[in-house]
Motif scaffolding. Structure first.
Motif, PDB file in Angstrom:
ATOM      1  N   ALA A 236      59.085  47.445   7.852  1.00 36.27           N
ATOM      2  CA  ALA A 236      59.946  48.026   6.822  1.00 36.27           C
ATOM      3  C   ALA A 236      61.410  47.880   7.233  1.00 36.27           C
ATOM      4  O   ALA A 236      61.743  47.957   8.417  1.00 36.27           O
ATOM      5  CB  ALA A 236      59.607  49.498   6.628  1.00 36.27           C
ATOM      6  N   PRO A 237      62.296  47.676   6.271  1.00 31.23           N
ATOM      7  CA  PRO A 237      63.733  47.568   6.577  1.00 31.23           C
ATOM      8  C   PRO A 237      64.359  48.945   6.797  1.00 31.23           C
ATOM      9  O   PRO A 237      65.039  49.483   5.924  1.00 31.23           O
ATOM     10  CB  PRO A 237      64.294  46.876   5.331  1.00 31.23           C
ATOM     11  N   ILE A 238      64.104  49.536   7.957  1.00 30.33           N
ATOM     12  CA  ILE A 238      64.591  50.880   8.275  1.00 30.33           C
ATOM     13  C   ILE A 238      65.279  50.875   9.635  1.00 30.33           C
ATOM     14  O   ILE A 238      65.088  49.962  10.439  1.00 30.33           O
ATOM     15  CB  ILE A 238      63.439  51.914   8.289  1.00 30.33           C
ATOM     16  N   THR A 239      66.064  51.911   9.876  1.00 31.91           N
ATOM     17  CA  THR A 239      66.757  52.045  11.158  1.00 31.91           C
ATOM     18  C   THR A 239      65.787  52.545  12.228  1.00 31.91           C
ATOM     19  O   THR A 239      64.698  53.032  11.928  1.00 31.91           O
ATOM     20  CB  THR A 239      67.931  53.020  11.039  1.00 31.91           C
ATOM     21  N   ASP A 240      66.210  52.442  13.476  1.00 27.91           N
ATOM     22  CA  ASP A 240      65.386  52.957  14.570  1.00 27.91           C
ATOM     23  C   ASP A 240      65.150  54.459  14.418  1.00 27.91           C
ATOM     24  O   ASP A 240      64.051  54.957  14.710  1.00 27.91           O
ATOM     25  CB  ASP A 240      66.061  52.677  15.922  1.00 27.91           C
ATOM     26  N   GLU A 241      66.170  55.175  13.944  1.00 25.24           N
ATOM     27  CA  GLU A 241      66.029  56.622  13.768  1.00 25.24           C
ATOM     28  C   GLU A 241      65.021  56.934  12.670  1.00 25.24           C
ATOM     29  O   GLU A 241      64.187  57.842  12.825  1.00 25.24           O
ATOM     30  CB  GLU A 241      67.375  57.253  13.427  1.00 25.24           C
ATOM     31  N   GLU A 242      65.071  56.197  11.565  1.00 27.30           N
ATOM     32  CA  GLU A 242      64.112  56.411  10.483  1.00 27.30           C
ATOM     33  C   GLU A 242      62.700  56.072  10.949  1.00 27.30           C
ATOM     34  O   GLU A 242      61.742  56.777  10.616  1.00 27.30           O
ATOM     35  CB  GLU A 242      64.508  55.556   9.273  1.00 27.30           C
ATOM     36  N   HIS A 243      62.572  55.011  11.723  1.00 25.49           N
ATOM     37  CA  HIS A 243      61.269  54.632  12.268  1.00 25.49           C
ATOM     38  C   HIS A 243      60.705  55.756  13.133  1.00 25.49           C
ATOM     39  O   HIS A 243      59.518  56.120  13.009  1.00 25.49           O
ATOM     40  CB  HIS A 243      61.408  53.346  13.090  1.00 25.49           C
ATOM     41  N   GLU A 244      61.529  56.322  13.971  1.00 23.32           N
ATOM     42  CA  GLU A 244      61.084  57.392  14.864  1.00 23.32           C
ATOM     43  C   GLU A 244      60.653  58.623  14.076  1.00 23.32           C
ATOM     44  O   GLU A 244      59.629  59.247  14.397  1.00 23.32           O
ATOM     45  CB  GLU A 244      62.197  57.759  15.845  1.00 23.32           C
ATOM     46  N   ARG A 245      61.405  58.964  13.032  1.00 22.17           N
ATOM     47  CA  ARG A 245      61.050  60.139  12.234  1.00 22.17           C
ATOM     48  C   ARG A 245      59.712  59.935  11.516  1.00 22.17           C
ATOM     49  O   ARG A 245      58.865  60.830  11.501  1.00 22.17           O
ATOM     50  CB  ARG A 245      62.161  60.452  11.222  1.00 22.17           C
ATOM     51  N   ILE A 246      59.518  58.747  10.938  1.00 20.47           N
ATOM     52  CA  ILE A 246      58.260  58.472  10.249  1.00 20.47           C
ATOM     53  C   ILE A 246      57.097  58.460  11.237  1.00 20.47           C
ATOM     54  O   ILE A 246      56.014  59.007  10.966  1.00 20.47           O
ATOM     55  CB  ILE A 246      58.342  57.140   9.486  1.00 20.47           C
ATOM     56  N   ALA A 247      57.311  57.853  12.406  1.00 15.00           N
ATOM     57  CA  ALA A 247      56.253  57.805  13.418  1.00 15.00           C
ATOM     58  C   ALA A 247      55.886  59.206  13.894  1.00 15.00           C
ATOM     59  O   ALA A 247      54.698  59.530  14.053  1.00 15.00           O
ATOM     60  CB  ALA A 247      56.697  56.931  14.598  1.00 15.00           C
ATOM     61  N   ASN A 248      56.876  60.046  14.102  1.00 15.24           N
ATOM     62  CA  ASN A 248      56.601  61.410  14.574  1.00 15.24           C
ATOM     63  C   ASN A 248      55.834  62.222  13.535  1.00 15.24           C
ATOM     64  O   ASN A 248      54.894  62.964  13.878  1.00 15.24           O
ATOM     65  CB  ASN A 248      57.917  62.114  14.938  1.00 15.24           C
ATOM     66  N   VAL A 249      56.214  62.097  12.269  1.00 15.74           N
ATOM     67  CA  VAL A 249      55.495  62.812  11.210  1.00 15.74           C
ATOM     68  C   VAL A 249      54.072  62.258  11.086  1.00 15.74           C
ATOM     69  O   VAL A 249      53.114  63.012  10.851  1.00 15.74           O
ATOM     70  CB  VAL A 249      56.234  62.714   9.865  1.00 15.74           C
ATOM     71  N   SER A 250      53.914  60.953  11.274  1.00 10.63           N
ATOM     72  CA  SER A 250      52.580  60.345  11.217  1.00 10.63           C
ATOM     73  C   SER A 250      51.663  60.959  12.262  1.00 10.63           C
ATOM     74  O   SER A 250      50.515  61.332  11.970  1.00 10.63           O
ATOM     75  CB  SER A 250      52.674  58.828  11.443  1.00 10.63           C
ATOM     76  N   LEU A 251      52.145  61.087  13.485  1.00 11.39           N
ATOM     77  CA  LEU A 251      51.328  61.659  14.552  1.00 11.39           C
ATOM     78  C   LEU A 251      51.027  63.129  14.281  1.00 11.39           C
ATOM     79  O   LEU A 251      49.928  63.613  14.595  1.00 11.39           O
ATOM     80  CB  LEU A 251      52.048  61.499  15.894  1.00 11.39           C
ATOM     81  N   SER A 252      51.974  63.841  13.652  1.00  6.38           N
ATOM     82  CA  SER A 252      51.726  65.232  13.272  1.00  6.38           C
ATOM     83  C   SER A 252      50.619  65.325  12.231  1.00  6.38           C
ATOM     84  O   SER A 252      49.780  66.236  12.266  1.00  6.38           O
ATOM     85  CB  SER A 252      53.012  65.875  12.733  1.00  6.38           C
ATOM     86  N   CYS A 253      50.586  64.358  11.299  1.00  5.29           N
ATOM     87  CA  CYS A 253      49.520  64.318  10.284  1.00  5.29           C
ATOM     88  C   CYS A 253      48.154  64.130  10.938  1.00  5.29           C
ATOM     89  O   CYS A 253      47.181  64.805  10.572  1.00  5.29           O
ATOM     90  CB  CYS A 253      49.777  63.179   9.295  1.00  5.29           C
ATOM     91  N   LEU A 254      48.089  63.226  11.895  1.00  6.16           N
ATOM     92  CA  LEU A 254      46.812  62.956  12.560  1.00  6.16           C
ATOM     93  C   LEU A 254      46.305  64.195  13.277  1.00  6.16           C
ATOM     94  O   LEU A 254      45.108  64.507  13.230  1.00  6.16           O
ATOM     95  CB  LEU A 254      46.971  61.795  13.540  1.00  6.16           C
ATOM     96  N   ARG A 255      47.204  64.921  13.931  1.00  3.50           N
ATOM     97  CA  ARG A 255      46.805  66.149  14.626  1.00  3.50           C
ATOM     98  C   ARG A 255      46.348  67.208  13.636  1.00  3.50           C
ATOM     99  O   ARG A 255      45.338  67.890  13.845  1.00  3.50           O
ATOM    100  CB  ARG A 255      47.969  66.672  15.474  1.00  3.50           C
ATOM    101  N   ALA A 256      47.082  67.351  12.538  1.00  3.10           N
ATOM    102  CA  ALA A 256      46.757  68.382  11.546  1.00  3.10           C
ATOM    103  C   ALA A 256      45.404  68.135  10.889  1.00  3.10           C
ATOM    104  O   ALA A 256      44.691  69.085  10.537  1.00  3.10           O
ATOM    105  CB  ALA A 256      47.854  68.449  10.482  1.00  3.10           C
TER     106      ALA A 256
END
Length: 411
Positions: A236-256
């Motif tokens: 995706a055409p996103i910044t490193d910061e946006e990538h990190e935020r999406i990745a962190n929320v993704s891992l939170s979803c998996l845990r939930a």
């Protein structure tokens, strides 16, 4: 020594052949269990074994697998996403019954219930759209008023955007409610409709395996009120910061959701609140995504998923960094597909990887407002994002088709 076998519960038009081919590379014999094997043309083309069995009859499935164990060493079992996602749940239960590697069946089942999924995500503090669960027209109307138009109406179970509509005003709300409750939409059980806030912003999707975020891609959709994919790109055409935020929320979803084993596909909209989770699918994405991921990173997610299924260690490390993209061919009217031209010229463009139509000339085109409206795709890849976009556009410009319109309903 008994031959090792991979059991596939049901099939998938695009991913099914890839699973069979990847299994062959791993020395596995594929066996498909399906309520209607004839529904999947590729089974005959691949020369693979298929057995007709009622996948809603768990005892019958156990009996069939037990009989197969007399001949084969069953190395693993997995299921494909069908219209109601039930095959994935059934496969997880079979893994548990036969003591094979697999996901928690309860987690898979809860995830495929979109209402339960949203409850678990909300309890974990994960950003999601406002939502209400409804069962009749008055509940839908009241919930839409509470959330505020426009809203999304969707079945609480299902996949591929089937039955999903953006309702921008009261007329559209009433019309789609009538469609869902009036007999046109097929329900497995009593109707359950989600009314959701319309989260506006760019669409992103994260593909994960276990607790690893493999990639984040982006996609665009056709004109509202439908959500038919028209374009997909990795990464995706996103910044490193946006990538990190999406990745962190993704891992939170998996845990939930308790999805700590196997693949998942998490869909987002980037709103003024940042990444808002639209849906979590406890499976790999379908259609062109596995091919796009391999082109972009060199990671064959289907091959690696099978390794996880049979208890082997997977390798999700990227071997290169390219940009891959797909454009989906979507008709703008119903009717008869008269002709298809230019596919050979488009396929010959340097950087084009695949040009494919899913239908033949003289086919009847009846749009459904979901994934079934796509009649083909073009895939391109290169080391550069701008170059990939130019290659894709050049190929698209060489393709032409015509449809003789016929009267059709608006739903």
């Amino acid at each position: 020594m008994a031959k090792r076998a991979l059991i596939l519960v049901e099939g998938h038009t695009t991913s099914g052949p890839l699973y069979i081919q990847a299994a062959q590379r791993l020395g596995l014999h594929s066996i498909t269990l399906s309520a209607d094997p004839a529904h999947y043309d590729y089974l005959a083309a691949e020369g693979t074994e298929a057995i007709r069995v009622d996948i809603e009859n768990f005892d019958a499935l156990i009996q069939e697998c037990s009989q197969l164990r007399a001949t084969y060493d069953i190395a693993g079992i997995t299921g494909f996403s069908v219209a109601d996602e039930s095959a994935c749940v059934v496969a997880a239960k079979l893994c548990r019954h036969f003591d094979l590697p697999g996901p928690n069946p309860t987690s898979i089942e809860r995830c495929f219930d979109k209402f339960t999924q949203r409850q678990l995500l909300a309890e974990a503090g994960i950003p999601i759209p406002a939502y209400r669960l409804t069962a009749n027209a008055s509940d839908v109307e009241r919930s839409a008023a509470e959330i505020g138009l426009p809203v999304i109406l969707k079945p609480a179970e299902g996949s591929g955007s089937s039955g999903v509509r953006l309702c921008r005003d009261e007329d559209e709300l009433a019309k789609h409610t009538n469609y869902l409750l009036g007999g046109a939409h097929k329900w497995r059980s009593s109707p359950r409709i989600l009314v959701e806030e319309f989260a506006q912003g760019p669409f992103y999707e994260a593909t994960t395996m276990g607790n690893v975020v493999i990639t984040i891609g982006s996609a665009d959709f056709g004109c509202p009120p439908h959500f038919v994919p028209c374009k997909s790109i990795f990464p995706a055409p996103i910044t490193d910061e946006e990538h990190e935020r999406i990745a962190n929320v993704s891992l939170s979803c998996l845990r939930a959701l308790g999805l700590d084993w196997g693949p998942a596909n998490i869909e987002f909209r980037w709103t003024n609140r940042g990444p808002v989770v639209m849906e979590v699918n406890a499976r790999l994405p379908g259609w062109t995504t596995p091919q796009l991921v391999q082109l972009a990173y060199g990671v064959d997610i289907i091959y690696e998923h099978i390794k996880v299924i049979i208890g082997d260690e997977c390798d999700l490390r990227a071997s290169h960094s390219h940009t891959s993209a797909a454009r989906f061919l979507v008709p703008d009217s119903d009717g008869i597909l008269d002709r298809i031209e230019g596919t050979s010229r488009a396929a010959a463009v340097p950087g084009v990887v695949d040009v494919r139509f899913y239908v033949e000339p003289k086919a009847s085109i009846v749009r459904k407002g979901d994934y079934r409206d796509m009649i083909g795709h073009v895939i391109a890849a290169s080391p550069d994002r701008t170059r990939t976009a130019a290659i894709l556009q050049r190929a698209i410009d060489l393709i032409d088709w015509s449809i003789t319109p016929l009267p059709h309903s608006s739903e």
